[in-house]
Design an enzyme around this catalytic site. Structure first.
Site, PDB file in Angstrom:
ATOM      1  N   LYS A 142       0.823  -1.209   0.000  1.00 44.37           N
ATOM      2  CA  LYS A 142       0.000   0.000   0.000  1.00 44.37           C
ATOM      3  C   LYS A 142       0.857   1.259   0.000  1.00 44.37           C
ATOM      4  O   LYS A 142       0.476   2.268  -0.599  1.00 44.37           O
ATOM      5  CB  LYS A 142      -0.924   0.022   1.219  1.00 44.37           C
ATOM      6  CG  LYS A 142      -2.149  -0.851   1.087  1.00 44.37           C
ATOM      7  CD  LYS A 142      -3.224  -0.365   2.056  1.00 44.37           C
ATOM      8  CE  LYS A 142      -4.499  -1.177   1.958  1.00 44.37           C
ATOM      9  NZ  LYS A 142      -5.501  -0.726   2.937  1.00 44.37           N
ATOM     10  N   LYS A 150      -8.562 -10.947  -8.822  1.00 49.00           N
ATOM     11  CA  LYS A 150      -9.706 -10.935  -7.909  1.00 49.00           C
ATOM     12  C   LYS A 150     -10.708  -9.852  -8.296  1.00 49.00           C
ATOM     13  O   LYS A 150     -10.305  -8.757  -8.696  1.00 49.00           O
ATOM     14  CB  LYS A 150      -9.161 -10.633  -6.505  1.00 49.00           C
ATOM     15  CG  LYS A 150      -9.926 -11.244  -5.367  1.00 49.00           C
ATOM     16  CD  LYS A 150      -9.118 -11.136  -4.098  1.00 49.00           C
ATOM     17  CE  LYS A 150     -10.010 -10.611  -2.986  1.00 49.00           C
ATOM     18  NZ  LYS A 150      -9.452 -10.789  -1.657  1.00 49.00           N
ATOM     19  N   LYS A 180     -13.419  -3.795  -5.787  1.00 47.87           N
ATOM     20  CA  LYS A 180     -14.039  -2.481  -5.921  1.00 47.87           C
ATOM     21  C   LYS A 180     -13.043  -1.458  -6.449  1.00 47.87           C
ATOM     22  O   LYS A 180     -13.439  -0.400  -6.921  1.00 47.87           O
ATOM     23  CB  LYS A 180     -14.625  -2.027  -4.586  1.00 47.87           C
ATOM     24  CG  LYS A 180     -13.657  -1.972  -3.422  1.00 47.87           C
ATOM     25  CD  LYS A 180     -14.424  -1.889  -2.100  1.00 47.87           C
ATOM     26  CE  LYS A 180     -13.495  -2.126  -0.919  1.00 47.87           C
ATOM     27  NZ  LYS A 180     -14.211  -2.463   0.303  1.00 47.87           N
TER      28      LYS A 180
HETATM   29  P1  AMP Z   1     -11.990  -5.822   0.758  1.00 48.35           P
HETATM   30  O1  AMP Z   1     -13.134  -5.291  -0.016  1.00 48.35           O
HETATM   31  O2  AMP Z   1     -10.862  -6.289  -0.090  1.00 48.35           O
HETATM   32  O3  AMP Z   1     -11.578  -4.931   1.890  1.00 48.35           O
HETATM   33  O4  AMP Z   1     -12.507  -7.154   1.447  1.00 48.35           O
HETATM   34  C1  AMP Z   1     -13.572  -7.208   2.382  1.00 48.35           C
HETATM   35  C2  AMP Z   1     -13.946  -8.667   2.568  1.00 48.35           C
HETATM   36  O5  AMP Z   1     -14.490  -9.204   1.361  1.00 48.35           O
HETATM   37  C3  AMP Z   1     -12.784  -9.583   2.939  1.00 48.35           C
HETATM   38  O6  AMP Z   1     -13.241 -10.551   3.870  1.00 48.35           O
HETATM   39  C4  AMP Z   1     -12.393 -10.236   1.630  1.00 48.35           C
HETATM   40  O7  AMP Z   1     -11.823 -11.490   1.808  1.00 48.35           O
HETATM   41  C5  AMP Z   1     -13.737 -10.341   0.913  1.00 48.35           C
HETATM   42  N1  AMP Z   1     -13.543 -10.227  -0.550  1.00 48.35           N
HETATM   43  C6  AMP Z   1     -13.212  -9.102  -1.234  1.00 48.35           C
HETATM   44  N2  AMP Z   1     -13.137  -9.350  -2.574  1.00 48.35           N
HETATM   45  C7  AMP Z   1     -13.396 -10.682  -2.726  1.00 48.35           C
HETATM   46  C8  AMP Z   1     -13.463 -11.563  -3.859  1.00 48.35           C
HETATM   47  N3  AMP Z   1     -13.252 -11.128  -5.096  1.00 48.35           N
HETATM   48  N4  AMP Z   1     -13.769 -12.866  -3.642  1.00 48.35           N
HETATM   49  C9  AMP Z   1     -13.996 -13.323  -2.390  1.00 48.35           C
HETATM   50  N5  AMP Z   1     -13.962 -12.551  -1.280  1.00 48.35           N
HETATM   51  C10 AMP Z   1     -13.655 -11.246  -1.432  1.00 48.35           C
END
Ligand code: AMP
Ligand code: TRP
Length: 338
Positions: free
Chosen positions: A116, A199, A202
């Protein structure tokens, strides 16, 4: 000696953007499924979000939207503790105490900070560096035993265990239980609709790469129709998708949404092309997501009610965390305030 703690799940999500199908299948849906099995505590980690710049108005909106997303996905404020991190001062307070337990050498090994902060680490906030110690405080303030997270957060949960163990050792107590990371399963790892090796996120610049929980039925169907695929028909079992990341992703999404194993989905569509599979997937996706989107919209239309639910959650969270942080201070030698 404290008795063996009861199972308690804690997890947090940053209100730093909209929610995607990946967040739903990988986090929110699984969070909701834990309810009733163990005690569940879910936190909207706004103190973590501000380790990088957040537009104040956007942060407010995103925090309420995330709360609405949790509830719409089935996290019931009557069955789980759902609250905003900055409402419960125990987090910041224990965060400081644990920063005095964590070692610089440990923090220097955190790969997320390196990713980051990038090349310009000198310009990163001190908070971004200390982030994992605050995350340890989130977990330990509740004596949580299980922490469902994505693979990228495993290192931070391991650091939490190191901090807990060092605290217990240094003060000769058995106070903090060592929490277990619970890593999302392969089937719930949702990939980008434009690139099956990335992946779904957002932060991807292409909106077509993801399904947002705020997308309407038409855009969901359109994004699925335009999703990248190959020209081959579907195989009879998931084994045949090994080297077809885009096809595998769509089958996995179908399976996760419908609650069937990927093998069963393949068996049903064996020999069919994407001209048949994509509209079927769009139907399943719209049927599952439409009620969630609708509920989110309803909740967002009444921010005062959302705020009321979050206040009640903060009171419940405070009641658990406050005595644990008071006891931490006492163990460390700070005289109590009466
Ligand atoms: P983030 O949006 O990356 O902060 O992730 C928030 C939560 O959503 C975490 O528990 C991640 O593991 C899950 N998460 C985010 N993107 C994915 C994805 N593409 N597939 C599965 N889980 C996700
Ligand atoms: N760092 C986590 C993420 O970015 C969010 C988080 C903060 C968290 N505190 C937590 C996750 C405590 C689990 C437990 O995804």
């Amino acid at each position: 000696m404290t008795p063996q703690p009861q199972a308690r799940v804690f997890s947090g999500i940053q209100p730093s953007g909209g929610l995607t199908l990946g967040n739903y299948l990988g986090a929110l849906k699984r969070f909701a499924e834990q309810q009733g099995k163990v005690e569940t505590i879910y936190c909207l980690v706004d103190l973590h979000a501000v380790t990088v710049w957040q537009e104040p108005e956007a942060l407010r909106r995103q925090t309420r939207e995330l709360a609405a997303g949790f509830i719409a996905a089935g996290v019931d404020p009557a069955r789980s503790v759902l609250f905003v991190q900055s409402h419960v001062s125990a987090h910041a307070e224990l965060g400081w105490l644990l920063m005095c337990v964590a070692r610089l050498g440990w923090m220097n090994r955190m790969t997320q900070f390196k990713d980051k902060a990038g090349k310009n680490a000198e310009k990163a906030s001190l908070g971004l560096y200390a982030y994992p110690a605050l995350m340890a405080a989130d977990i330990l303030a509740y004596h949580a035993t299980q922490v469902p997270v994505g693979e990228d957060q495993k290192q931070h949960v391991e650091l939490t265990r190191d901090i807990a163990a060092k605290f217990n050792h240094d003060y000769g107590v058995d106070f903090f239980p060592l929490p277990q990371p619970v890593i999302e399963g392969a089937a719930t790892r949702v990939m980008s609709l434009r690139d099956g090796t990335k992946k779904m996120s957002k932060s991807d610049p292409s909106d077509a790469s993801r399904i947002n929980l705020t997308d309407d039925a038409d855009s969901i169907a359109q994004k699925i129709r335009k999703a990248r695929t190959d020209a081959a028909p579907l195989p009879g079992s998931a084994e045949g998708l090994k080297d077809r990341p885009e096809a595998r992703n769509l089958v996995n999404i179908y399976a996760a949404l419908s609650g069937e194993p990927p093998d069963a989905v393949c068996a049903r569509f064996e020999g069919q092309g994407f001209g048949v599979f994509k509209p079927a997937l769009a139907d399943v996706a719209v049927a599952q997501l439409e009620p969630i989107t609708r509920r989110m919209t309803e909740l967002m239309a009444d921010p005062a009610e959302l705020d009321r639910l979050l206040q009640a959650g903060a009171d419940q969270a405070d009641a658990i965390a406050r005595p644990i942080v008071d006891e931490t201070r006492r163990i460390m030698g700070m005289i109590p305030r009466r």
